[in-house]
Design an enzyme around this catalytic site. Structure first.
Site, short mmCIF file in Angstrom:
data_model
loop_
_atom_site.label_atom_id
_atom_site.label_comp_id
_atom_site.label_asym_id
_atom_site.label_seq_id
_atom_site.Cartn_x
_atom_site.Cartn_y
_atom_site.Cartn_z
N ARG A 271 0.82 -1.21 0.00
CA ARG A 271 0.00 0.00 0.00
C ARG A 271 0.85 1.26 0.00
O ARG A 271 0.39 2.32 -0.39
CB ARG A 271 -0.86 0.05 1.27
CG ARG A 271 -1.84 -1.06 1.45
CD ARG A 271 -2.26 -1.20 2.91
NE ARG A 271 -2.93 -0.03 3.46
CZ ARG A 271 -4.24 0.12 3.52
NH1 ARG A 271 -5.03 -0.82 3.07
NH2 ARG A 271 -4.77 1.20 4.05
N ARG B 183 1.62 6.08 16.43
CA ARG B 183 1.56 7.43 15.87
C ARG B 183 0.89 8.38 16.84
O ARG B 183 0.18 7.96 17.76
CB ARG B 183 0.88 7.47 14.51
CG ARG B 183 -0.50 6.86 14.46
CD ARG B 183 -0.99 6.77 12.99
NE ARG B 183 -2.25 6.04 12.93
CZ ARG B 183 -2.81 5.59 11.81
NH1 ARG B 183 -2.24 5.80 10.65
NH2 ARG B 183 -3.95 4.94 11.84
N GLU C 252 -1.71 6.52 19.58
CA GLU C 252 -2.33 5.24 19.20
C GLU C 252 -1.42 4.09 19.58
O GLU C 252 -0.28 4.02 19.14
CB GLU C 252 -2.57 5.19 17.69
CG GLU C 252 -3.67 6.11 17.25
CD GLU C 252 -4.01 5.96 15.78
OE1 GLU C 252 -3.64 4.94 15.15
OE2 GLU C 252 -4.66 6.87 15.27
N ARG D 255 8.77 6.78 -3.75
CA ARG D 255 8.83 7.69 -4.89
C ARG D 255 10.22 8.29 -5.06
O ARG D 255 10.90 8.58 -4.08
CB ARG D 255 7.84 8.85 -4.71
CG ARG D 255 6.41 8.40 -4.57
CD ARG D 255 5.46 9.57 -4.84
NE ARG D 255 4.09 9.17 -4.57
CZ ARG D 255 3.41 9.51 -3.47
NH1 ARG D 255 3.98 10.29 -2.56
NH2 ARG D 255 2.18 9.10 -3.30
N ARG E 35 -6.65 -6.97 14.68
CA ARG E 35 -5.80 -6.10 15.48
C ARG E 35 -6.63 -4.89 15.89
O ARG E 35 -7.48 -4.41 15.13
CB ARG E 35 -4.61 -5.68 14.62
CG ARG E 35 -3.44 -5.20 15.39
CD ARG E 35 -2.75 -6.27 16.19
NE ARG E 35 -1.62 -5.67 16.88
CZ ARG E 35 -1.34 -5.87 18.15
NH1 ARG E 35 -2.08 -6.67 18.88
NH2 ARG E 35 -0.29 -5.29 18.69
N TYR F 16 -8.77 -5.76 4.28
CA TYR F 16 -8.16 -4.49 4.67
C TYR F 16 -8.62 -3.40 3.69
O TYR F 16 -7.85 -2.86 2.91
CB TYR F 16 -6.63 -4.66 4.64
CG TYR F 16 -5.81 -3.63 5.36
CD1 TYR F 16 -6.37 -2.51 5.95
CD2 TYR F 16 -4.43 -3.78 5.44
CE1 TYR F 16 -5.59 -1.58 6.60
CE2 TYR F 16 -3.64 -2.86 6.09
CZ TYR F 16 -4.22 -1.76 6.66
OH TYR F 16 -3.43 -0.85 7.29
N ASP G 66 -9.85 0.11 2.21
CA ASP G 66 -9.83 1.56 2.43
C ASP G 66 -11.28 2.04 2.40
O ASP G 66 -12.18 1.31 1.99
CB ASP G 66 -9.03 2.24 1.32
CG ASP G 66 -7.53 2.16 1.58
OD1 ASP G 66 -7.14 2.07 2.76
OD2 ASP G 66 -6.77 2.18 0.60
#
Ligand code: UDP
Length: 379
Positions: free
Chosen positions: A171, A279, A300, A175, A248, A349, A351
């Site tokens: 995911r 995070r 988190e 770049r 999870r 999973y 989005d």
């Protein structure tokens, strides 16, 4: 007499189904175990700080499909928020997702050609790419893997990245430009008025019963509704009869601070294994108003699924997928009676845009000749 369609869960999948069925003239009833709509997308306004708090972690809607973007914007305008998380590793702050600036910070390179060469020297071609670790070593090499992926992924999933399937990490973009947009999609943002308001509009005119738990009275609900759209955890629907499916979860610690700006960004990932949170989210950075001298942050902490911790992520390891196969077979026996949809019930999973697309597709299939007017009461 046949009853309305029962939708279990007022999250994104359930709410989109409710909207579409209602608009097609089919009566729906939504039951939601929690005290609010919106599932894990739920946000609540914090007037003192002038922001919307993402109660279950940051939810940035992004899609490459103009039709899906138009669809969600029907229920509330999205602001122009672009997700550009940063990574903290020890004392250092890195640009993320991995881009030319990250590679400059780590390897001192300054151009795409230099970056490509730096990666080429570090990649380990021929590594088995089926695990997160293998994929990383093959594509980005050890230093990037150890700085950005190893600790974070281990914390997040409570498993070494060599035991996790690589689709988790595919995911994330890598770049060779300075583009630090987390997503590659053309459209993204968060609702200007918060997800709370967006879900209110999605569910306008739909009967929603909050704090109503379907599972303990499953037979009661099933007997009264010809069709149930179930969006909760799949194993829970079947009373865990084929063993627990692992999800999870996350535990959130929120803190209000007497400072105008805590971290200068909406999301900062902490990728070291030793730091227990993954995070920190600073909610005011999702919106335009950063004027107040106070702020709200949320740490988190990845957690096992437990009472009080909502299931969030399917853990798609071979063991769990084998168990999923058994639950799917059980689900197939209920075809036409129960539709399992969304991240938890499909154990995918997804989005947010995938979830909306899946819900629209499911309703389209339901509205085929089988259902129209037969199993459901049309209003
Ligand atoms: N990931 C990572 N380091 C990061 C951010 C993400 O290794 O700084 C990995 C981690 O395994 C995570 C996956 O990439 O589960 C997908 O991240 P994403 O941000 O898409 O997860 P979500 O927003 O769904 O929690």
């Amino acid at each position: 007499m046949v009853g309305p369609v029962l939708i279990v869960g007022a999250g994104l999948f359930g709410a989109v189904c409710a909207r579409e069925l209602t608009d097609a003239g089919i009566r729906c009833r939504v039951v939601e175990r929690r005290a609010h709509i919106g599932g894990n997308c739920h946000t609540r306004p914090h007037p003192g700080i002038g922001c919307h708090e993402h109660v279950y972690g940051p939810h940035v809607f992004h899609t490459d499909a103009p039709a899906l973007w138009r669809y969600v914007n029907r229920f509330g305008a999205f602001n122009g928020f672009v997700n550009r998380p940063r990574v903290r590793f020890g004392d250092r702050v890195f640009s993320f997702p991995i881009n030319l600036l990250t590679l400059h910070q780590l390897f001192g390179v300054s151009t795409p050609a230099e970056a490509e060469e730096a990666l080429r020297l570090r990649r380990r071609p021929g590594t088995d790419e089926s695990s997160v670790e293998g994929w990383c070593l093959a594509h980005i090499g050890e230093e990037l893997y150890e700085t950005f992926v190893l600790g974070y992924t281990w914390k997040q999933w409570n498993r070494h990245p060599r035991e996790l399937p690589s689709d988790i990490i595919r995911r994330l973009p890598v770049r060779l430009t300075f583009d630090d947009n987390y997503y590659t999609d053309r459209f993204q943002g968060v609702p200007a008025e918060g997800y709370g308001r967006l879900f209110e509009r999605l569910l306008e005119g739909v009967a929603v019963e909050l704090e109503t738990d379907f599972l303990p009275d499953r037979e009661y609900w099933m007997a009264r509704h010809p069709l149930v759209i179930y969006t909760g955890a799949l194993d829970a629907f079947f009373a865990h009869e084929c063993g627990p499916l692992e999800y999870r979860s996350l535990r959130f610690e929120r803190e209000e601070l007497p400072v105008g700006d805590f971290q200068g960004n909406a999301v900062v990932n902490y990728t070291e294994r030793e730091v227990p949170w993954t995070r920190i989210v600073e909610h005011k950075h999702f919106g335009p108003d950063r004027s107040r001298p106070r702020t709200l942050i949320t740490r988190e902490f990845p957690a096992d699924r437990a009472p009080g911790c909502e299931p969030c992520y399917p853990v798609r390891t071979p063991d769990n997928l084998a168990r999923l196969g058994r639950y799917r077979a059980r689900g197939a026996e209920l075809e036409g009676r129960v539709l399992f949809g969304g991240r938890l019930a499909e154990y995918r999973y997804y989005d947010m845009d995938d979830t909306v697309a899946a819900a629209l597709g499911a309703v389209r299939r339901l509205l085929g000749p089988d259902l129209g007017g037969k199993a459901c009461t049309r209003t």
